[in-house]
Design a protein around this motif. Structure first.
Motif, short mmCIF file in Angstrom:
data_model
loop_
_atom_site.label_atom_id
_atom_site.label_comp_id
_atom_site.label_asym_id
_atom_site.label_seq_id
_atom_site.Cartn_x
_atom_site.Cartn_y
_atom_site.Cartn_z
N GLN A 63 0.85 -1.19 0.00
CA GLN A 63 0.00 0.00 0.00
C GLN A 63 0.89 1.24 0.00
O GLN A 63 1.80 1.36 0.82
CB GLN A 63 -0.90 0.02 1.23
CG GLN A 63 -1.73 1.27 1.36
CD GLN A 63 -3.20 1.01 1.29
OE1 GLN A 63 -3.64 -0.11 1.45
NE2 GLN A 63 -3.97 2.05 1.05
N TYR A 68 -2.84 4.19 -3.29
CA TYR A 68 -3.05 3.05 -4.17
C TYR A 68 -2.35 1.82 -3.61
O TYR A 68 -1.51 1.91 -2.73
CB TYR A 68 -2.55 3.33 -5.59
CG TYR A 68 -1.14 3.86 -5.67
CD1 TYR A 68 -0.04 3.00 -5.69
CD2 TYR A 68 -0.90 5.23 -5.73
CE1 TYR A 68 1.25 3.49 -5.76
CE2 TYR A 68 0.39 5.73 -5.80
CZ TYR A 68 1.46 4.85 -5.82
OH TYR A 68 2.75 5.34 -5.89
N SER A 89 -1.26 -3.10 -10.83
CA SER A 89 -2.12 -2.08 -10.22
C SER A 89 -3.40 -2.79 -9.81
O SER A 89 -4.14 -3.32 -10.65
CB SER A 89 -2.44 -0.96 -11.20
OG SER A 89 -3.29 -0.01 -10.59
N ASN A 93 -8.01 0.75 -7.48
CA ASN A 93 -7.14 1.92 -7.29
C ASN A 93 -7.76 3.13 -7.97
O ASN A 93 -8.48 3.00 -8.96
CB ASN A 93 -5.76 1.68 -7.90
CG ASN A 93 -4.85 0.87 -7.00
OD1 ASN A 93 -5.06 0.79 -5.80
ND2 ASN A 93 -3.82 0.28 -7.58
N ASN A 94 -7.41 4.31 -7.47
CA ASN A 94 -7.85 5.56 -8.09
C ASN A 94 -6.67 6.29 -8.73
O ASN A 94 -6.63 7.51 -8.77
CB ASN A 94 -8.52 6.47 -7.05
CG ASN A 94 -9.83 5.90 -6.58
OD1 ASN A 94 -10.60 5.38 -7.37
ND2 ASN A 94 -10.08 5.98 -5.30
N ALA A 95 -5.70 5.50 -9.20
CA ALA A 95 -4.51 6.10 -9.82
C ALA A 95 -4.04 5.22 -10.96
O ALA A 95 -4.27 4.02 -10.97
CB ALA A 95 -3.40 6.25 -8.79
N TRP A 96 -3.38 5.86 -11.92
CA TRP A 96 -2.66 5.15 -12.97
C TRP A 96 -1.23 5.02 -12.47
O TRP A 96 -0.68 5.97 -11.89
CB TRP A 96 -2.71 5.91 -14.27
CG TRP A 96 -4.09 6.04 -14.86
CD1 TRP A 96 -5.15 5.21 -14.67
CD2 TRP A 96 -4.55 7.08 -15.74
NE1 TRP A 96 -6.24 5.65 -15.39
CE2 TRP A 96 -5.90 6.80 -16.05
CE3 TRP A 96 -3.95 8.20 -16.29
CZ2 TRP A 96 -6.65 7.61 -16.89
CZ3 TRP A 96 -4.70 9.00 -17.13
CH2 TRP A 96 -6.04 8.71 -17.42
N LEU A 97 -0.59 3.88 -12.69
CA LEU A 97 0.74 3.64 -12.15
C LEU A 97 1.76 3.36 -13.24
O LEU A 97 1.43 2.89 -14.32
CB LEU A 97 0.71 2.43 -11.20
CG LEU A 97 -0.30 2.46 -10.05
CD1 LEU A 97 -0.17 1.18 -9.22
CD2 LEU A 97 -0.12 3.68 -9.19
N PRO A 117 -5.88 0.56 -13.11
CA PRO A 117 -6.30 -0.39 -12.08
C PRO A 117 -6.82 -1.69 -12.72
O PRO A 117 -7.53 -1.65 -13.73
CB PRO A 117 -7.42 0.34 -11.34
CG PRO A 117 -7.09 1.79 -11.53
CD PRO A 117 -6.52 1.87 -12.92
N GLY A 142 2.52 7.10 -8.99
CA GLY A 142 1.08 7.15 -9.24
C GLY A 142 0.68 8.49 -9.81
O GLY A 142 1.24 9.52 -9.45
N GLU A 144 -2.88 10.82 -10.86
CA GLU A 144 -4.34 10.95 -10.82
C GLU A 144 -4.86 10.90 -12.25
O GLU A 144 -4.32 11.59 -13.12
CB GLU A 144 -4.75 12.26 -10.16
CG GLU A 144 -4.43 12.30 -8.68
CD GLU A 144 -4.85 13.60 -8.01
OE1 GLU A 144 -5.44 14.48 -8.69
OE2 GLU A 144 -4.59 13.73 -6.81
#
Length: 162
Positions: A63, A68, A89, A93-97, A117, A142, A144
């Motif tokens: 985590q 994320y 991912s 998740n609320n993010a692109w990684l 995600p 990460g 947004e």
């Protein structure tokens, strides 16, 4: 028009033009020192789902604060110009990684594109040939969605084995 009024108009126009030239020069100088942000591309090799963790040595999920959750193989192996990372991912998740692999001098030796995600990538392409084990840093970043503002970063030190 009298001479004093003509001089006043002339000075106002000259000051306005000088101000505009100064402003344009300042903007050009700022832009040359601060290049525009280019969003990273999405990873073309991303696969939906999660890797089968029971068959991957040292794979675990972590985590990143409240931002994320990601999965990653802690024992990274290089083979045929690729490093196996099993970078994931987690769904929800609320993010692109994305992930970077940095050498001891913080040079980027591999980098993925963004994953969404519920996606993962098995490997990232190495930018350099690796002939023996080296110490590396895995940097997970990460973003947004839509704005590309930072959703935080995590760094992990490990060894890239051959």
């Amino acid at each position: 028009m009298n001479k004093k009024l003509f001089i006043a108009y002339f000075l106002v126009i000259a000051i306005t033009i000088a101000s505009l030239v100064f402003a344009v020069g300042a903007v050009k100088h700022y832009n040359s020192k601060n290049p525009k942000f280019s969003p990273p591309p999405f990873e073309k090799n991303a696969v939906s789902g999660k890797p089968d963790a029971k068959n991957i040595k040292s794979y675990s999920e972590m985590q990143a604060a409240d931002a994320y959750i990601f999965g990653l193989c802690g024992e990274v192996t290089a083979k045929d110009g690729y490093a196996d990372v099993y970078f994931t991912s987690i769904e929800g998740n609320n993010a692109w990684l994305k992930i970077r692999i940095l050498d001891e001098n913080e040079n980027i030796i591999a980098e993925s594109g963004l994953i969404k995600p519920g996606q993962y990538i098995k490997s990232v392409k190495l930018n350099t040939e690796i002939n023996s084990a080296i110490n590396v840093t895995l940097k997970v970043m990460g973003y947004e969605p839509e704005t590309y503002f930072s959703a935080g970063a995590v760094t992990l030190k490990t060894t890239l084995n051959v």
